[in-house]
Write a protein that holds these residues in place. Structure first.
Motif, PDB file in Angstrom:
ATOM      1  N   ALA A 105      35.296  -3.459 -33.334  1.00  9.05           N
ATOM      2  CA  ALA A 105      34.825  -3.000 -34.640  1.00  9.05           C
ATOM      3  C   ALA A 105      33.855  -1.842 -34.519  1.00  9.05           C
ATOM      4  O   ALA A 105      33.774  -0.991 -35.416  1.00  9.05           O
ATOM      5  CB  ALA A 105      34.163  -4.159 -35.380  1.00  9.05           C
ATOM      6  N   ALA A 106      33.121  -1.779 -33.413  1.00 13.82           N
ATOM      7  CA  ALA A 106      32.087  -0.757 -33.260  1.00 13.82           C
ATOM      8  C   ALA A 106      32.652   0.649 -33.302  1.00 13.82           C
ATOM      9  O   ALA A 106      31.993   1.581 -33.786  1.00 13.82           O
ATOM     10  CB  ALA A 106      31.327  -0.973 -31.955  1.00 13.82           C
ATOM     11  N   ALA A 107      33.867   0.828 -32.800  1.00 11.23           N
ATOM     12  CA  ALA A 107      34.459   2.164 -32.745  1.00 11.23           C
ATOM     13  C   ALA A 107      34.645   2.761 -34.129  1.00 11.23           C
ATOM     14  O   ALA A 107      34.720   3.982 -34.279  1.00 11.23           O
ATOM     15  CB  ALA A 107      35.797   2.112 -32.011  1.00 11.23           C
ATOM     16  N   ARG A 108      34.694   1.911 -35.166  1.00 11.62           N
ATOM     17  CA  ARG A 108      34.859   2.403 -36.533  1.00 11.62           C
ATOM     18  C   ARG A 108      33.735   1.884 -37.427  1.00 11.62           C
ATOM     19  O   ARG A 108      33.931   1.557 -38.591  1.00 11.62           O
ATOM     20  CB  ARG A 108      36.228   1.987 -37.088  1.00 11.62           C
ATOM     21  CG  ARG A 108      36.597   0.547 -36.838  1.00 11.62           C
ATOM     22  CD  ARG A 108      38.099   0.283 -37.006  1.00 11.62           C
ATOM     23  NE  ARG A 108      38.444  -1.065 -36.596  1.00 11.62           N
ATOM     24  CZ  ARG A 108      38.453  -2.126 -37.405  1.00 11.62           C
ATOM     25  NH1 ARG A 108      38.154  -1.973 -38.673  1.00 11.62           N
ATOM     26  NH2 ARG A 108      38.783  -3.314 -36.955  1.00 11.62           N
ATOM     27  N   SER A 109      32.515   1.861 -36.867  1.00 10.77           N
ATOM     28  CA  SER A 109      31.343   1.409 -37.614  1.00 10.77           C
ATOM     29  C   SER A 109      30.170   2.336 -37.322  1.00 10.77           C
ATOM     30  O   SER A 109      30.026   2.836 -36.216  1.00 10.77           O
ATOM     31  CB  SER A 109      30.956  -0.027 -37.223  1.00 10.77           C
ATOM     32  OG  SER A 109      32.037  -0.919 -37.401  1.00 10.77           O
ATOM     33  N   ARG A 110      29.332   2.535 -38.319  1.00 17.69           N
ATOM     34  CA  ARG A 110      28.132   3.345 -38.105  1.00 17.69           C
ATOM     35  C   ARG A 110      27.025   2.530 -37.448  1.00 17.69           C
ATOM     36  O   ARG A 110      26.106   3.089 -36.844  1.00 17.69           O
ATOM     37  CB  ARG A 110      27.625   3.915 -39.430  1.00 17.69           C
ATOM     38  CG  ARG A 110      27.094   2.881 -40.406  1.00 17.69           C
ATOM     39  CD  ARG A 110      26.445   3.543 -41.602  1.00 17.69           C
ATOM     40  NE  ARG A 110      27.389   4.384 -42.325  1.00 17.69           N
ATOM     41  CZ  ARG A 110      27.033   5.366 -43.139  1.00 17.69           C
ATOM     42  NH1 ARG A 110      25.756   5.657 -43.313  1.00 17.69           N
ATOM     43  NH2 ARG A 110      27.943   6.062 -43.788  1.00 17.69           N
ATOM     44  N   MET A 111      27.109   1.211 -37.586  1.00 14.04           N
ATOM     45  CA  MET A 111      26.117   0.314 -37.001  1.00 14.04           C
ATOM     46  C   MET A 111      26.731  -1.060 -36.878  1.00 14.04           C
ATOM     47  O   MET A 111      27.534  -1.461 -37.722  1.00 14.04           O
ATOM     48  CB  MET A 111      24.859   0.238 -37.884  1.00 14.04           C
ATOM     49  CG  MET A 111      23.811  -0.751 -37.395  1.00 14.04           C
ATOM     50  SD  MET A 111      22.604  -1.201 -38.678  1.00 14.04           S
ATOM     51  CE  MET A 111      21.928   0.389 -39.095  1.00 14.04           C
ATOM     52  N   VAL A 112      26.360  -1.787 -35.825  1.00 15.06           N
ATOM     53  CA  VAL A 112      26.765  -3.174 -35.653  1.00 15.06           C
ATOM     54  C   VAL A 112      25.509  -4.034 -35.751  1.00 15.06           C
ATOM     55  O   VAL A 112      24.536  -3.809 -35.023  1.00 15.06           O
ATOM     56  CB  VAL A 112      27.467  -3.405 -34.302  1.00 15.06           C
ATOM     57  CG1 VAL A 112      27.774  -4.893 -34.105  1.00 15.06           C
ATOM     58  CG2 VAL A 112      28.748  -2.586 -34.211  1.00 15.06           C
ATOM     59  N   VAL A 113      25.527  -5.008 -36.655  1.00 16.45           N
ATOM     60  CA  VAL A 113      24.376  -5.877 -36.880  1.00 16.45           C
ATOM     61  C   VAL A 113      24.723  -7.275 -36.391  1.00 16.45           C
ATOM     62  O   VAL A 113      25.787  -7.813 -36.716  1.00 16.45           O
ATOM     63  CB  VAL A 113      23.996  -5.918 -38.377  1.00 16.45           C
ATOM     64  CG1 VAL A 113      22.755  -6.793 -38.590  1.00 16.45           C
ATOM     65  CG2 VAL A 113      23.752  -4.509 -38.906  1.00 16.45           C
ATOM     66  N   ILE A 114      23.825  -7.850 -35.598  1.00 10.78           N
ATOM     67  CA  ILE A 114      24.021  -9.207 -35.099  1.00 10.78           C
ATOM     68  C   ILE A 114      22.775 -10.032 -35.380  1.00 10.78           C
ATOM     69  O   ILE A 114      21.683  -9.494 -35.546  1.00 10.78           O
ATOM     70  CB  ILE A 114      24.359  -9.240 -33.590  1.00 10.78           C
ATOM     71  CG1 ILE A 114      23.259  -8.573 -32.771  1.00 10.78           C
ATOM     72  CG2 ILE A 114      25.696  -8.579 -33.325  1.00 10.78           C
ATOM     73  CD1 ILE A 114      23.486  -8.628 -31.268  1.00 10.78           C
ATOM     74  N   GLY A 115      22.955 -11.339 -35.420  1.00 10.18           N
ATOM     75  CA  GLY A 115      21.849 -12.229 -35.714  1.00 10.18           C
ATOM     76  C   GLY A 115      21.256 -12.849 -34.478  1.00 10.18           C
ATOM     77  O   GLY A 115      21.826 -12.803 -33.384  1.00 10.18           O
ATOM     78  N   SER A 116      20.101 -13.446 -34.674  1.00 14.75           N
ATOM     79  CA  SER A 116      19.394 -14.129 -33.604  1.00 14.75           C
ATOM     80  C   SER A 116      19.129 -15.562 -33.996  1.00 14.75           C
ATOM     81  O   SER A 116      18.691 -15.845 -35.106  1.00 14.75           O
ATOM     82  CB  SER A 116      18.058 -13.425 -33.329  1.00 14.75           C
ATOM     83  OG  SER A 116      17.135 -14.303 -32.746  1.00 14.75           O
ATOM     84  N   HIS A 117      19.410 -16.477 -33.056  1.00 16.89           N
ATOM     85  CA  HIS A 117      19.070 -17.877 -33.296  1.00 16.89           C
ATOM     86  C   HIS A 117      17.578 -18.124 -33.149  1.00 16.89           C
ATOM     87  O   HIS A 117      17.062 -19.123 -33.611  1.00 16.89           O
ATOM     88  CB  HIS A 117      19.815 -18.787 -32.308  1.00 16.89           C
ATOM     89  CG  HIS A 117      21.267 -18.942 -32.622  1.00 16.89           C
ATOM     90  ND1 HIS A 117      22.184 -17.972 -32.312  1.00 16.89           N
ATOM     91  CD2 HIS A 117      21.955 -19.942 -33.224  1.00 16.89           C
ATOM     92  CE1 HIS A 117      23.382 -18.377 -32.700  1.00 16.89           C
ATOM     93  NE2 HIS A 117      23.274 -19.559 -33.257  1.00 16.89           N
ATOM     94  N   GLY A 118      16.899 -17.234 -32.450  1.00 16.07           N
ATOM     95  CA  GLY A 118      15.464 -17.395 -32.274  1.00 16.07           C
ATOM     96  C   GLY A 118      15.074 -18.445 -31.268  1.00 16.07           C
ATOM     97  O   GLY A 118      13.938 -18.893 -31.228  1.00 16.07           O
ATOM     98  N   ARG A 119      16.013 -18.842 -30.396  1.00 16.29           N
ATOM     99  CA  ARG A 119      15.692 -19.870 -29.402  1.00 16.29           C
ATOM    100  C   ARG A 119      15.519 -19.272 -28.008  1.00 16.29           C
ATOM    101  O   ARG A 119      15.256 -19.983 -27.060  1.00 16.29           O
ATOM    102  CB  ARG A 119      16.810 -20.910 -29.367  1.00 16.29           C
ATOM    103  CG  ARG A 119      16.940 -21.712 -30.633  1.00 16.29           C
ATOM    104  CD  ARG A 119      17.837 -22.910 -30.389  1.00 16.29           C
ATOM    105  NE  ARG A 119      19.158 -22.512 -29.978  1.00 16.29           N
ATOM    106  CZ  ARG A 119      20.194 -22.404 -30.806  1.00 16.29           C
ATOM    107  NH1 ARG A 119      20.034 -22.615 -32.089  1.00 16.29           N
ATOM    108  NH2 ARG A 119      21.380 -22.060 -30.352  1.00 16.29           N
ATOM    109  N   GLY A 120      15.673 -17.975 -27.870  1.00 15.88           N
ATOM    110  CA  GLY A 120      15.521 -17.361 -26.555  1.00 15.88           C
ATOM    111  C   GLY A 120      16.554 -16.279 -26.362  1.00 15.88           C
ATOM    112  O   GLY A 120      17.503 -16.151 -27.112  1.00 15.88           O
ATOM    113  N   VAL A 121      16.380 -15.474 -25.327  1.00 18.02           N
ATOM    114  CA  VAL A 121      17.230 -14.314 -25.117  1.00 18.02           C
ATOM    115  C   VAL A 121      18.647 -14.712 -24.752  1.00 18.02           C
ATOM    116  O   VAL A 121      19.614 -14.052 -25.116  1.00 18.02           O
ATOM    117  CB  VAL A 121      16.622 -13.426 -24.011  1.00 18.02           C
ATOM    118  CG1 VAL A 121      17.550 -12.276 -23.689  1.00 18.02           C
ATOM    119  CG2 VAL A 121      15.287 -12.887 -24.462  1.00 18.02           C
ATOM    120  N   ILE A 122      18.826 -15.794 -24.022  1.00 16.96           N
ATOM    121  CA  ILE A 122      20.153 -16.134 -23.531  1.00 16.96           C
ATOM    122  C   ILE A 122      20.854 -17.145 -24.423  1.00 16.96           C
ATOM    123  O   ILE A 122      22.049 -17.341 -24.323  1.00 16.96           O
ATOM    124  CB  ILE A 122      20.054 -16.698 -22.089  1.00 16.96           C
ATOM    125  CG1 ILE A 122      19.290 -15.714 -21.214  1.00 16.96           C
ATOM    126  CG2 ILE A 122      21.421 -16.935 -21.492  1.00 16.96           C
ATOM    127  CD1 ILE A 122      19.930 -14.343 -21.133  1.00 16.96           C
TER     128      ILE A 122
END
Length: 285
Positions: free
Chosen positions: A229-246
């Motif tokens: 999807a990124a190839a045809r998007s101006r920005m990709v937005v993702i969420g965070s669970h807030g439990r840590g980086v991994i």
């Protein structure tokens, strides 16, 4: 007025980030803090002054109607910068494409910054160029991406761009009843995920009735779906669970796979935390 904090060090990636913020500021009331973190040596401070002066001039050329503050802070990365971004509407960083999660800002991991600062964090690749593609947002199975969806919808609305809500799914394992293993039906699983996607799309349309909202249900893993999807998007937005980086399916492994690899801006939006009673949550009777 929205407060935006830009982590800046004079590199090409941070220049791209500054240009991205200026492009985003068109039609918005934005106050920018350009922050450079240095050590305590005098020579470093002298160079920092020159770098920040150049950044301020560049900002005035790009966004003369939006105020900007230049700030030099002595400290260590990433704590000093993330502390400066607390309470901001957005933290913005530049990254050299191909460097994975290590940015030009002292080898800092932007995924961790998104959690530490508590602010949405946009990571802009060097060589960024403006385009008119939609904003894409990844929708998870649970409510961890709701803040990301809302942020993406507001970004798309402000930019006059469509919003693409992307939800991916894969077949789960078999369920055991007694001594019999039952395989779930692909059609039933697809319908369940379609309901998740449809409910979110309808919610966004009710809040932004004039926004062009598009749904994409993909049978694939989240990383592959969002990479395509990124190839045809101006920005990709993702969420965070807030439990840590991994941890988590959209901040953890997916975030690590996308940030520094995609040649499009990636924005990581922390999960909303519940209100405490002191912050206005009604007491139970």
């Amino acid at each position: 007025m929205e407060r935006v904090v830009l982590g800046y060090d004079g590199s090409p990636a941070s220049e791209a980030a500054l240009e991205w913020v200026a492009h985003r500021a068109r039609g918005r009331r934005t106050e920018l803090d350009i922050v450079l973190v240095t050590n305590m040596f005098l020579s470093d401070r002298t160079v920092a002054g020159t770098v920040l002066e150049a950044a301020a001039r560049r900002w005035r050329d790009l966004a003369p109607d939006s105020p900007a503050n230049v700030v030099r802070l002595d400290g260590t990365m990433p704590a000093t910068l993330t502390n400066a971004a607390r309470g901001a509407g957005l933290l913005v960083l530049g990254i050299q494409a191909g460097s994975r999660v290590r940015t030009v800002l002292g080898g800092w991991m932007p995924l961790r910054a998104a959690l530490q600062s508590g602010a949405p964090t946009a990571v802009i690749p060097a060589g960024w160029a403006a385009g008119d593609d939609p904003v894409a947002v990844g929708l998870d199975d649970d409510d961890s991406s709701m803040a990301a969806v809302d942020f993406a919808a507001a970004e798309a609305f402000s930019a006059g761009a469509p919003l693409r809500v992307i939800h991916s799914w894969l077949m789960g394992g078999s369920q055991v009843q007694g001594t019999t293993a039952l395989l779930p039906s692909p059609q039933r699983v697809a319908r369940e995920h379609a309901r998740i996607l449809d409910a979110t799309v309808e919610r966004v349309r009710s809040e932004f009735p004039h926004l062009d909202v598009r749904r994409e249900l993909v049978r694939d893993n989240p990383t592959s779906a969002l990479t395509r999807a990124a190839a045809r998007s101006r920005m990709v937005v993702i969420g965070s669970h807030g439990r840590g980086v991994i941890s988590g399916s959209l901040l953890g492994s997916v975030g690590l796979d996308l940030v520094g690899v995609l040649e499009r801006p990636v924005c990581i939006v922390p999960r909303r935390r519940p209100l405490t009673r002191e912050e206005g949550l009604p007491a139970r009777s």
